[in-house]
Design a protein around this motif. Structure first.
Motif, PDB file in Angstrom:
ATOM      1  N   ARG A 285       0.611  -1.110   0.077  1.00 34.26           N
ATOM      2  CA  ARG A 285       0.228  -0.078  -0.104  1.00 34.26           C
ATOM      3  C   ARG A 285       0.409   1.210   0.026  1.00 34.26           C
ATOM      4  NH1 ARG A 285      -2.788   0.534   4.451  1.00 34.26           N
ATOM      5  NH2 ARG A 285      -1.031  -0.153   5.932  1.00 34.26           N
ATOM      6  N   TRP A 286       2.080   1.086   0.128  1.00 37.50           N
ATOM      7  CA  TRP A 286       2.682   2.123   0.856  1.00 37.50           C
ATOM      8  C   TRP A 286       3.863   2.018  -0.954  1.00 37.50           C
ATOM      9  CZ3 TRP A 286       4.686   5.688   4.406  1.00 37.50           C
ATOM     10  CH2 TRP A 286       3.596   5.272   6.108  1.00 37.50           C
ATOM     11  N   ALA A 287       2.560   2.959  -1.714  1.00 39.65           N
ATOM     12  CA  ALA A 287       3.277   3.565  -2.673  1.00 39.65           C
ATOM     13  C   ALA A 287       2.575   4.082  -3.543  1.00 39.65           C
ATOM     14  CB  ALA A 287       3.356   2.243  -4.032  1.00 39.65           C
TER      15      ALA A 287
ATOM     16  N   ASP B 241       2.130   2.828  -8.868  1.00 36.55           N
ATOM     17  CA  ASP B 241       2.037   1.465  -8.611  1.00 36.55           C
ATOM     18  C   ASP B 241       1.046   0.624  -7.261  1.00 36.55           C
ATOM     19  OD1 ASP B 241       4.573   2.729 -10.186  1.00 36.55           O
ATOM     20  OD2 ASP B 241       5.756   3.841  -8.113  1.00 36.55           O
ATOM     21  N   GLY B 242       0.529   0.894  -7.817  1.00 35.27           N
ATOM     22  CA  GLY B 242      -0.479   0.316  -7.333  1.00 35.27           C
ATOM     23  C   GLY B 242      -0.683   0.920  -5.438  1.00 35.27           C
ATOM     24  N   GLY B 243      -0.234   2.343  -5.194  1.00 34.96           N
ATOM     25  CA  GLY B 243      -0.164   2.192  -3.705  1.00 34.96           C
ATOM     26  C   GLY B 243      -1.458   3.036  -3.230  1.00 34.96           C
ATOM     27  N   MET B 244      -1.917   3.305  -2.536  1.00 31.01           N
ATOM     28  CA  MET B 244      -2.392   4.781  -1.526  1.00 31.01           C
ATOM     29  C   MET B 244      -2.311   6.065  -1.683  1.00 31.01           C
ATOM     30  SD  MET B 244      -2.388   3.473   2.357  1.00 31.01           S
ATOM     31  CE  MET B 244      -0.879   3.638   3.251  1.00 31.01           C
TER      32      MET B 244
ATOM     33  N   GLN C  38       8.903   6.086  -1.082  1.00 30.75           N
ATOM     34  CA  GLN C  38       9.533   5.041  -0.289  1.00 30.75           C
ATOM     35  C   GLN C  38      10.433   5.587   1.023  1.00 30.75           C
ATOM     36  OE1 GLN C  38      11.717   4.707  -4.079  1.00 30.75           O
ATOM     37  NE2 GLN C  38      10.546   3.717  -4.583  1.00 30.75           N
ATOM     38  N   ALA C  39      10.493   6.605   1.107  1.00 35.31           N
ATOM     39  CA  ALA C  39      12.346   7.232   1.677  1.00 35.31           C
ATOM     40  C   ALA C  39      11.169   6.951   3.878  1.00 35.31           C
ATOM     41  CB  ALA C  39      12.508   8.969   1.728  1.00 35.31           C
TER      42      ALA C  39
END
Length: 222
Positions: free
Chosen positions: A159-161, A165-168, A184-185
């Motif tokens: 989910r962290w994207a 990229d398919g994240g939230m 990402q960081a």
């Protein structure tokens, strides 16, 4: 005559170059302390924004310690701020680096609760493209506020994207690299702080230089 004229012009150019270099270095030296002070004030403002007064009864800046961990995005030790209420841990905040921004490294501040919930994220310094990547600033967009209340479940938490990229997390129109680097960081650092929070609240860590200097100055006046 021509050779002498060329030599004279060459010497003049060299002299002007030396003078210009000296002036640049002098300006940098004169403004260095001011820039440091401005960065410190910005960090304090950001700290007070994401770690609310009711979440600490200690001086956050005086609590600053240096933490070295790859998860913070730098090979250099980064400032870590520890918040307490009645001597009980209430929040951790760390300065982190997103090394892969579109125009270079992005410095961020992230704070979490002891249970891993993100209190907030703020941008401290960046060189991203005006009108595109600079939407990570609070005065340009409310995007950075979207981290508050989020939790990283694991390293595989996809989910962290950004949404592409398919994240939230939203991406910026015409600028996906910047938000991707920030997400990402923050994910990396949040996961690390959460997994090591108990140790980080109690471990003896080196004091931040600015804090040590302030303490020495105060001691001299006592």
């Amino acid at each position: 005559m021509a050779n002498k004229s060329m030599q004279k012009n060459g010497l003049l150019l060299a002299l002007f170059a030396i003078i210009a270099t000296f002036l640049v270095l002098a300006v940098e030296a004169l403004t260095a302390d001011r820039i440091k002070q401005q960065l410190r004030e910005q960090t304090l403002r950001s700290l007070n924004e994401i770690v609310a007064p009711e979440l600490h009864d200690n001086d956050l800046y005086q609590s600053c310690r240096l933490l070295q961990a790859d998860a913070l995005g730098s090979s250099q030790p980064q400032p870590l701020y520890r918040a307490f209420v009645n001597q009980q841990p209430s929040a951790l905040a760390a300065e982190i680096v997103a090394p892969n921004g579109y125009s270079g490294a992005i410095r961020l501040l992230v704070a979490i609760k002891p249970d891993g919930e993100v209190l907030g994220v703020r941008t401290l310094e960046h060189k991203e493209t005006p009108g595109l990547g600079d939407k990570i600033e609070t005065n340009k967009s409310d995007w950075i506020y979207s981290f508050a209340g989020k939790v990283v479940r694991s390293e595989e938490d996809d989910r962290w994207a950004v949404q592409r990229d398919g994240g939230m997390f939203d991406q910026f129109t015409g600028a996906t690299i910047t938000p991707r680097a920030v997400v990402q960081a923050v994910k990396r650092a949040t996961l690390y702080l959460n997994e090591h929070s108990e140790r980080l609240f109690t471990q003896a860590l080196p004091q931040c230089q600015a804090t040590a200097e302030n303490n020495a100055t105060e001691a001299n006046y006592e």
